[in-house]
Each structure stands twice: as C-alpha cells, then as structure tokens.
Design a protein around this motif. Structure first.
Motif, PDB file in Angstrom:
ATOM      1  N   ILE A   4       0.862  -1.189   0.000  1.00  0.00           N
ATOM      2  CA  ILE A   4       0.000   0.000   0.000  1.00  0.00           C
ATOM      3  C   ILE A   4       0.895   1.234   0.000  1.00  0.00           C
ATOM      4  CG2 ILE A   4      -1.739   1.306   1.277  1.00  0.00           C
ATOM      5  CD1 ILE A   4      -2.597  -1.393   2.553  1.00  0.00           C
ATOM      6  N   ILE A   5       0.654   2.132  -0.954  1.00  0.00           N
ATOM      7  CA  ILE A   5       1.397   3.395  -1.018  1.00  0.00           C
ATOM      8  C   ILE A   5       0.440   4.537  -0.719  1.00  0.00           C
ATOM      9  CG2 ILE A   5       2.749   4.959  -2.468  1.00  0.00           C
ATOM     10  CD1 ILE A   5       3.588   2.539  -4.145  1.00  0.00           C
ATOM     11  N   VAL A   6       0.756   5.327   0.313  1.00  0.00           N
ATOM     12  CA  VAL A   6      -0.063   6.487   0.670  1.00  0.00           C
ATOM     13  C   VAL A   6       0.656   7.735   0.152  1.00  0.00           C
ATOM     14  CG1 VAL A   6      -1.189   7.780   2.508  1.00  0.00           C
ATOM     15  CG2 VAL A   6      -0.864   5.304   2.755  1.00  0.00           C
ATOM     16  N   GLY A   7       0.044   8.429  -0.808  1.00  0.00           N
ATOM     17  CA  GLY A   7       0.660   9.612  -1.393  1.00  0.00           C
ATOM     18  C   GLY A   7       1.080   9.343  -2.827  1.00  0.00           C
ATOM     19  N   CYS A   8       0.460  10.039  -3.783  1.00  0.00           N
ATOM     20  CA  CYS A   8       0.754   9.817  -5.204  1.00  0.00           C
ATOM     21  C   CYS A   8       1.472  11.011  -5.817  1.00  0.00           C
ATOM     22  CB  CYS A   8      -0.530   9.544  -5.973  1.00  0.00           C
ATOM     23  SG  CYS A   8      -1.295   7.993  -5.516  1.00  0.00           S
TER      24      CYS A   8
END
Length: 453
Positions: A4-8
């Motif tokens: 899971i990556i938070v921040g694009c």
C-alpha cells in the motif's frame, strides 16, 4: 507482495511504477482523485481516494493482510501517523518519508518507539549523493557499496584520455588498474560490455572499483580527482541546508544564495561556518560578484527546474566549476539528458531506490538478500549488492562455470573487507557481499543471476 502506497506525488508515482514492473499487488491512496486516476490509467494499480491515516480507509484496502505500507505524502506528521495506525491494526512493515530537519536527530528514537521499519529523508539522501560528487568532481555520478569500500563511478570519455577506439580488454591491459568497466551509454543505447567491446569518444562509461583503484585509474588517464575547495549553492531549502552542513563538515568553503531573508537568518544561525547571501540566485550580476567564474563547484537547488537548468548552462559557459543540477520533474528526461548540465540529481529517484532496496530484501530467500540498489545507465540497468548468507546454487562454483544470464556482470566480491574485481576462477562463498550489474530488472535473490531453465 501486497503493498500500500499512501501519497501519489512524485516519489509515490515513481515508486508505484517501479514496483508495478515486479508484479506486486499495489494499492495507492491519495486525497486527490485526479492523481489517483492518472496513475491508474498509466499502470496496473488499484486506487482509493481518501486519507491514508483513516482506519476506515486503510481497512477498505485490506491493510490487515498487507506486507508493506509506504507513506510518502507531503506531510511528515501524516506519514508517521499512517505508519503508526497501520502497525496497530496489522503486522505489516512500514516505511515513512520524513524530511523536516527538526526531526533529523530524533529519527532513531521515532523509528524505534513507533515501530517503523524504515524512515527515508529524500533531501538528506540527495545531499549525501551531491557531497560524494564534490569529493570526486571528475565523476558525473558516484554511488557507493559496502559502506564506502566499493564505488560505482560514471564519467564522460573525452578524446584527450586516448581511450577511444580501444576495446575494454585493451584498456585493462594498457592501464593495469584493478577496475571493471561495467556499463556504457552511447546516445540512447546502453551496453553491459564484454572484453571485446570497443569504446568510443564521448561515451558515458561506468566503472566499479575501490576508492584507491578508481583514483589510480583516473590519475593514469590524466583526470583531476581531488575534492573541490569551495562551493556556490543557489537555493536555501531543506536540501540546500543539508548539503551546506555536509560540505562544511568536509572543510569545503560554502557560499549559499537564498532570496528569502528569514530563511537566510535561519541558515546563518544554524550553520555559522557557511557564508549566506540574501539575494536572487538568478541575478547574473550577483553570481559574478560572488565569484562564480572562480568557483570550483556550482550547485543549483531552487524549486524550479527551469531556473536550475538555465543557471547550470550559464555556469557551464563562463566557468570551469563542477556543476550539479537538481531536476524534480522527469517528463522531459530525454531533453534534460541532451543538455550538458554536469551531474543531474533526481531526489525522487534516490528515494525510490532506497525503498525499492528494502522491498527487494523482504522478498529475498534465506540464502541472500539485497543490501544496496541503484538504477544506473539512464535507468535502464541496475547495480545490486547482495549479502550471501547460506550455500546456494551460485556458491562454491567458479564464475567461469556458472551459467549466468545475458547482459549481467559479477562486478565485485567483498570478503571480510577485502574487495576484489572477480575473474573466471573466483568463487562466491557464504559471508561475501557481491555486486551485480545487469539490465535484467527485478532481481530479488543472488540465484536470480543464473539462466532460467
């Protein structure tokens, strides 16, 4: 793995693109629906619009069975909160981007008390890379392995070196230096060269060697290798502050140009050994007054790529300085690469490499894991350092007898602190660290260097 990556933003998007190539299950979270849509259209990723620190949002994307959560939003506090909540509701590993110098001395405490697996500071990582370049100004790019015992250097092959038209084997025979030519960039082509590969003038050549042997190599071809004595920096942001501090510790005289008076006062107070000039770094007259013509190095770190590029081109025209240019946006990479900007630094690539290294290490087997990872040859190849923990299919066998993949070199073996550039009869043993240079992407384990049957 489920990641899971938070921040694009720039780092989050770059990281998602890299990880997507390695067949992970990827979920991205961002408050901006447009960023989610743009990323979802370009790569195979599931996106959710929301606050990554919300338990409800994290539950929606299944944080309970995630392997890693990576928080790279623009807020340090939000990143830490995302990781803290994820740790409370799951057993996943957590990685946070923390940039503010206020937290710099407390990172070890924060990491330990909050149970965060890894904290990455992009500006400090970029400043460290720039400081290495100013220590060895002849290199366009300089990466280190084995805690500084091995260096990977990239330089431009100029006609005055007298090496154009020679094969790699002829160069090694003539110079008798214990180095390995491991990569060549020629126009848009990249090569992992064999001994009979012919180098041409203006090629960008990458070599691997110990610091002592790389210095000897450059000395033999007539290249200056001593660290710069002074540096002129334009831009007093977080990266500028970290770089000025590192260079001061290296006894390099630093002058820093910053337009914001309050920021100038802050840096002057924090770094009394640095000469801080309050003024517009794009002012041609001011640059001349501050000695750009005589400067041994010139580093452009403003928040505008266009300013950095123009300043570097101007400095290239009027001085002999070692030039380092920070570029954030990568949409026009091909154009930037065609300009003579000295060493170009992409902070988000550096950050992505650090995180990717951690992810690869998690996915490795018990026999070896990735210790260090760099993208090289204009991002088309990788240099990886593996720690060999146990016996495997690659240990105890002469390199000559291993069926290695194409476009792959075993570049260095470090055994008990003794570094050697391996030959055909050398063997890899448990306890070694081994550097691999390859255009084959996605190696997680040292056994991946063997041909797949």
């Amino acid at each position: 793995m489920k990641i899971i990556i938070v921040g694009c933003g720039k780092v989050g998007s770059t990281l998602a693109e890299e990880l997507c190539e390695e067949d992970h299950e990827l979920i991205v979270i961002d408050k901006n629906p447009q960023k989610i849509q743009e990323l979802s259209e370009s790569i195979d990723v599931m996106g959710l619009c929301g606050n990554g620190s919300s338990i409800q949002v994290l539950s929606e994307v299944g944080v309970e069975d995630a392997d890693i959560l990576i928080a790279v939003t623009g807020s340090d506090e939000l990143n830490l909160l995302c990781c803290l909540i994820a740790k409370k509701v799951s057993d996943c590993h957590t990685i946070a981007r923390v940039r503010n110098p206020v937290y710099h001395r407390e990172l070890h405490f924060i990491k330990r008390k909050l149970g965060i697996s890894m904290i990455i500071n992009p500006e400090l990582a970029a400043a460290t890379e720039i400081s290495r370049l100013l220590r060895f100004p002849s290199a366009i790019k300089l990466d280190t392995f084995s805690k500084g015992r091995v260096e990977l250097l990239k330089f431009k092959l100029l006609p005055e070196f007298g090496l154009g038209g020679m094969t790699v084997a002829e160069i090694m025979d003539r110079l008798r230096c214990d180095i390995l030519i491991c990569g060549v960039e020629r126009g848009e082509e990249v090569f992992i060269p064999s001994g009979n590969f012919v180098l041409e003038n203006l090629d960008f050549v990458s070599i691997i060697a110990t610091p002592k042997n790389s210095a000897l190599f450059f000395k033999k071809i007539g290249v200056h290798t001593h660290q710069v004595k002074n540096a002129l920096i334009v831009g007093g942001g977080t990266l500028g502050y970290y770089l000025a501090a590192l260079l001061s510790d290296m006894k390099i005289r630093v002058s820093l140009l910053e337009i914001n008076r309050q920021r100038c006062e802050e840096i002057s107070e924090l770094l009394p050994s640095v000469t801080v000039i309050c003024g517009d770094g794009t002012d041609k007259k001011l640059l001349m007054e501050e000695g750009l013509v005589r400067a041994e190095s010139f580093v452009t770190l403003t928040n505008m790529d266009e300013e950095n590029i123009l300043l570097s081109l101007f400095a290239k025209k009027i001085s002999q300085a070692k030039i380092v240019t920070k570029v954030n946006r990568i949409a026009f990479d091909d154009i930037v690469d065609g300009l003579d900007l000295g060493s170009v630094i992409h902070p988000k690539y550096i950050t992505a490499d650090y995180i990717l290294r951690y992810v690869r290490a998690m996915g490795a087997s018990l026999s070896s894991n990735v210790e260090t990872l760099y993208h090289i040859l204009d991002g088309q190849a990788e240099a990886l350092e593996f720690a060999v923990k146990e016996k495997s299919a690659v240990t105890g066998v002469p390199l000559l007898d291993l069926k290695l993949r194409d476009n792959l070199l075993v570049a260095s073996i470090n055994r008990g602190g003794e570094v050697r550039i391996p030959r055909g009869q050398d063997v890899i043993q448990p306890g070694d660290t081994v550097i691999i240079v390859t255009s084959v992407k996605g190696l997680h384990d040292l056994t991946d260097i063997l041909e797949r049957r």
